[in-house]
Design a protein around this motif. Sequence first.
Motif, PDB file in Angstrom:
ATOM      1  N   ALA A  74      49.647 -63.269  28.084  1.00 33.20           N
ATOM      2  CA  ALA A  74      49.192 -64.632  28.365  1.00 33.20           C
ATOM      3  C   ALA A  74      47.770 -64.625  28.921  1.00 33.20           C
ATOM      4  CB  ALA A  74      50.156 -65.313  29.337  1.00 33.20           C
ATOM      5  N   ALA A  75      47.483 -63.653  29.794  1.00 36.30           N
ATOM      6  CA  ALA A  75      46.141 -63.559  30.372  1.00 36.30           C
ATOM      7  C   ALA A  75      45.114 -63.182  29.311  1.00 36.30           C
ATOM      8  CB  ALA A  75      46.129 -62.540  31.509  1.00 36.30           C
ATOM      9  N   TYR A  76      45.482 -62.304  28.381  1.00 41.53           N
ATOM     10  CA  TYR A  76      44.588 -61.908  27.286  1.00 41.53           C
ATOM     11  C   TYR A  76      44.248 -63.112  26.414  1.00 41.53           C
ATOM     12  CZ  TYR A  76      43.502 -60.298  22.528  1.00 41.53           C
ATOM     13  OH  TYR A  76      42.952 -60.146  21.279  1.00 41.53           O
ATOM     14  N   ILE A  77      45.267 -63.889  26.048  1.00 43.27           N
ATOM     15  CA  ILE A  77      45.040 -65.058  25.190  1.00 43.27           C
ATOM     16  C   ILE A  77      44.110 -66.053  25.890  1.00 43.27           C
ATOM     17  CG2 ILE A  77      46.172 -67.072  24.159  1.00 43.27           C
ATOM     18  CD1 ILE A  77      48.638 -65.231  23.696  1.00 43.27           C
ATOM     19  N   LYS A  78      44.361 -66.284  27.156  1.00 48.98           N
ATOM     20  CA  LYS A  78      43.525 -67.217  27.926  1.00 48.98           C
ATOM     21  C   LYS A  78      42.082 -66.724  28.007  1.00 48.98           C
ATOM     22  CE  LYS A  78      43.226 -69.350  32.522  1.00 48.98           C
ATOM     23  NZ  LYS A  78      43.873 -69.434  33.869  1.00 48.98           N
ATOM     24  N   ALA A  79      41.908 -65.425  28.261  1.00 53.58           N
ATOM     25  CA  ALA A  79      40.559 -64.877  28.384  1.00 53.58           C
ATOM     26  C   ALA A  79      39.809 -64.923  27.063  1.00 53.58           C
ATOM     27  CB  ALA A  79      40.628 -63.443  28.911  1.00 53.58           C
ATOM     28  N   MET A  80      40.476 -64.565  25.972  1.00 51.42           N
ATOM     29  CA  MET A  80      39.827 -64.580  24.658  1.00 51.42           C
ATOM     30  C   MET A  80      39.418 -65.997  24.272  1.00 51.42           C
ATOM     31  SD  MET A  80      39.526 -61.498  23.420  1.00 51.42           S
ATOM     32  CE  MET A  80      39.519 -61.561  21.622  1.00 51.42           C
ATOM     33  N   GLU A  81      40.278 -66.957  24.528  1.00 56.25           N
ATOM     34  CA  GLU A  81      39.954 -68.349  24.197  1.00 56.25           C
ATOM     35  C   GLU A  81      38.784 -68.848  25.031  1.00 56.25           C
ATOM     36  OE1 GLU A  81      43.707 -70.299  24.721  1.00 56.25           O
ATOM     37  OE2 GLU A  81      44.378 -69.849  22.669  1.00 56.25           O
ATOM     38  N   SER A  82      38.715 -68.396  26.295  1.00 57.35           N
ATOM     39  CA  SER A  82      37.605 -68.828  27.152  1.00 57.35           C
ATOM     40  C   SER A  82      36.271 -68.284  26.667  1.00 57.35           C
ATOM     41  CB  SER A  82      37.857 -68.392  28.599  1.00 57.35           C
ATOM     42  OG  SER A  82      37.679 -66.990  28.748  1.00 57.35           O
ATOM     43  N   HIS A  83      36.302 -67.121  25.981  1.00 54.23           N
ATOM     44  CA  HIS A  83      35.079 -66.529  25.432  1.00 54.23           C
ATOM     45  C   HIS A  83      34.817 -66.986  23.992  1.00 54.23           C
ATOM     46  CE1 HIS A  83      34.135 -63.814  28.754  1.00 54.23           C
ATOM     47  NE2 HIS A  83      35.417 -63.518  28.832  1.00 54.23           N
ATOM     48  N   GLY A  84      35.686 -67.805  23.451  1.00 59.28           N
ATOM     49  CA  GLY A  84      35.506 -68.328  22.101  1.00 59.28           C
ATOM     50  C   GLY A  84      35.813 -67.334  20.998  1.00 59.28           C
ATOM     51  N   HIS A  85      36.648 -66.356  21.257  1.00 55.62           N
ATOM     52  CA  HIS A  85      36.992 -65.337  20.270  1.00 55.62           C
ATOM     53  C   HIS A  85      38.428 -65.512  19.782  1.00 55.62           C
ATOM     54  CE1 HIS A  85      33.294 -63.230  20.981  1.00 55.62           C
ATOM     55  NE2 HIS A  85      33.581 -62.986  22.249  1.00 55.62           N
ATOM     56  N   PRO A  86      38.695 -65.166  18.524  1.00 50.35           N
ATOM     57  CA  PRO A  86      40.056 -65.264  18.019  1.00 50.35           C
ATOM     58  C   PRO A  86      40.976 -64.234  18.674  1.00 50.35           C
ATOM     59  CG  PRO A  86      38.631 -64.224  16.385  1.00 50.35           C
ATOM     60  CD  PRO A  86      37.747 -64.721  17.489  1.00 50.35           C
ATOM     61  N   VAL A  87      42.234 -64.609  18.807  1.00 50.42           N
ATOM     62  CA  VAL A  87      43.250 -63.749  19.415  1.00 50.42           C
ATOM     63  C   VAL A  87      43.887 -62.892  18.339  1.00 50.42           C
ATOM     64  CG1 VAL A  87      45.533 -63.789  20.499  1.00 50.42           C
ATOM     65  CG2 VAL A  87      43.731 -65.329  21.307  1.00 50.42           C
ATOM     66  N   ASN A  88      44.080 -61.591  18.644  1.00 52.94           N
ATOM     67  CA  ASN A  88      44.784 -60.694  17.716  1.00 52.94           C
ATOM     68  C   ASN A  88      45.712 -59.798  18.529  1.00 52.94           C
ATOM     69  OD1 ASN A  88      45.657 -59.116  15.592  1.00 52.94           O
ATOM     70  ND2 ASN A  88      43.791 -57.895  15.472  1.00 52.94           N
ATOM     71  N   VAL A  89      47.010 -60.109  18.484  1.00 57.98           N
ATOM     72  CA  VAL A  89      48.009 -59.337  19.210  1.00 57.98           C
ATOM     73  C   VAL A  89      48.781 -58.488  18.198  1.00 57.98           C
ATOM     74  CG1 VAL A  89      50.058 -59.406  20.685  1.00 57.98           C
ATOM     75  CG2 VAL A  89      48.224 -61.098  20.993  1.00 57.98           C
ATOM     76  N   VAL A  90      48.719 -57.172  18.363  1.00 57.03           N
ATOM     77  CA  VAL A  90      49.419 -56.229  17.484  1.00 57.03           C
ATOM     78  C   VAL A  90      50.587 -55.653  18.275  1.00 57.03           C
ATOM     79  CG1 VAL A  90      49.246 -54.103  16.134  1.00 57.03           C
ATOM     80  CG2 VAL A  90      47.304 -55.708  16.228  1.00 57.03           C
TER      81      VAL A  90
END
Length: 343
Positions: A202-218
């Motif tokens: 959840a923290a990764y998704i929030k951080a990536m969105e705040s930087h304007g980058h797409p999320v990629n969870v493998v």
Amino acid sequence: MSGRKIKNMEEFAAVSGISRPTVSKYFNDPDSVRVTTRARIEAALDQYDYRPNVFAVNQNRRLTKIVGIVVPYLADPFFGEIARNVEQSCIAAGLSPILFSSHGDASYEADILDNLRGLRPAGVLLAPLGRSSTRSVVESFCKEVPTVLFDSYIDEIGEDFVGSNNDQSIALIVEYLCRTGEPPCLFEMATPSNPNSNKRRAAYIKAMESHGHPVNVVKAAGVGWDFEAIGCREGGRAIAEGLFSTNTILCSNDRLAIGLLAAAYQRGLRVGRGSGHALRIAGHDDHPFARYTCPPLTTVSQDYKAISRKSVAALLERIEGGGDAGDRRSILVEGKLVMRDSA
């Protein structure tokens, strides 16, 4: 020392000529009896082969100095290190710690808690399995015995929780990785063994969105605590299938990252910063082995000492307050970025 074997405290009191209550008082706290009485008891201990059964003594004590420490998997050096720090903090506080490992098994965790009830400890520091714990068993235990959860949590169970601030630590390393190269993918277990994984995702998704980058969870298929093997096998598969959309991979814990480093090596991929490197790999926790991988692993440290110290302090508050130290608290410790050669 005489050859006579003393079986119990009553027999020792008889041969030493001191009353049973006074002898019991001495074993609970030697300084609580007069100096002359203490000298007589210690002389009798030198003469006779007797040491009290601490577990039997505990049954007759309203409050003991015993503190149970329960970790999910002591074979993991991470939990070995945090258990060592918790033990030392307990000893410094004048407590007598007893360490247990549930070995990743919920039924064994339940057995440990049942056995702890019989010892009547002053309190318990519990790092639960989390997702696989039998909630009703843990909840019932925590209502009976002052208990502080540490490292991993179960919602609304235990009197306090002490652990890492995953929102802060993941945001810290995501910002660093985005600033110094391609934005990171997240590599995690498909079936997390530890509740921290969900917080970190959840923290990764929030951080990536705040930087304007797409999320990629493998996600790595596999169940259990053999993270290095799973990281190597599933990381190798993800590399082969092109599942990582960038050359930067943030693993949800250092043990998965160690496995992924092995998978990259097997495929001839150089890991590190700068030109000539195919991948950047980072982790979380600052596992005791992280600095000795090849290359040394960039990660976010968990503050073992602070978590241990705050866990023991929270438990002491509960014990001294008769189990009532106010509302349940979540005490979070911030992580620190550890920059090494892998990213």
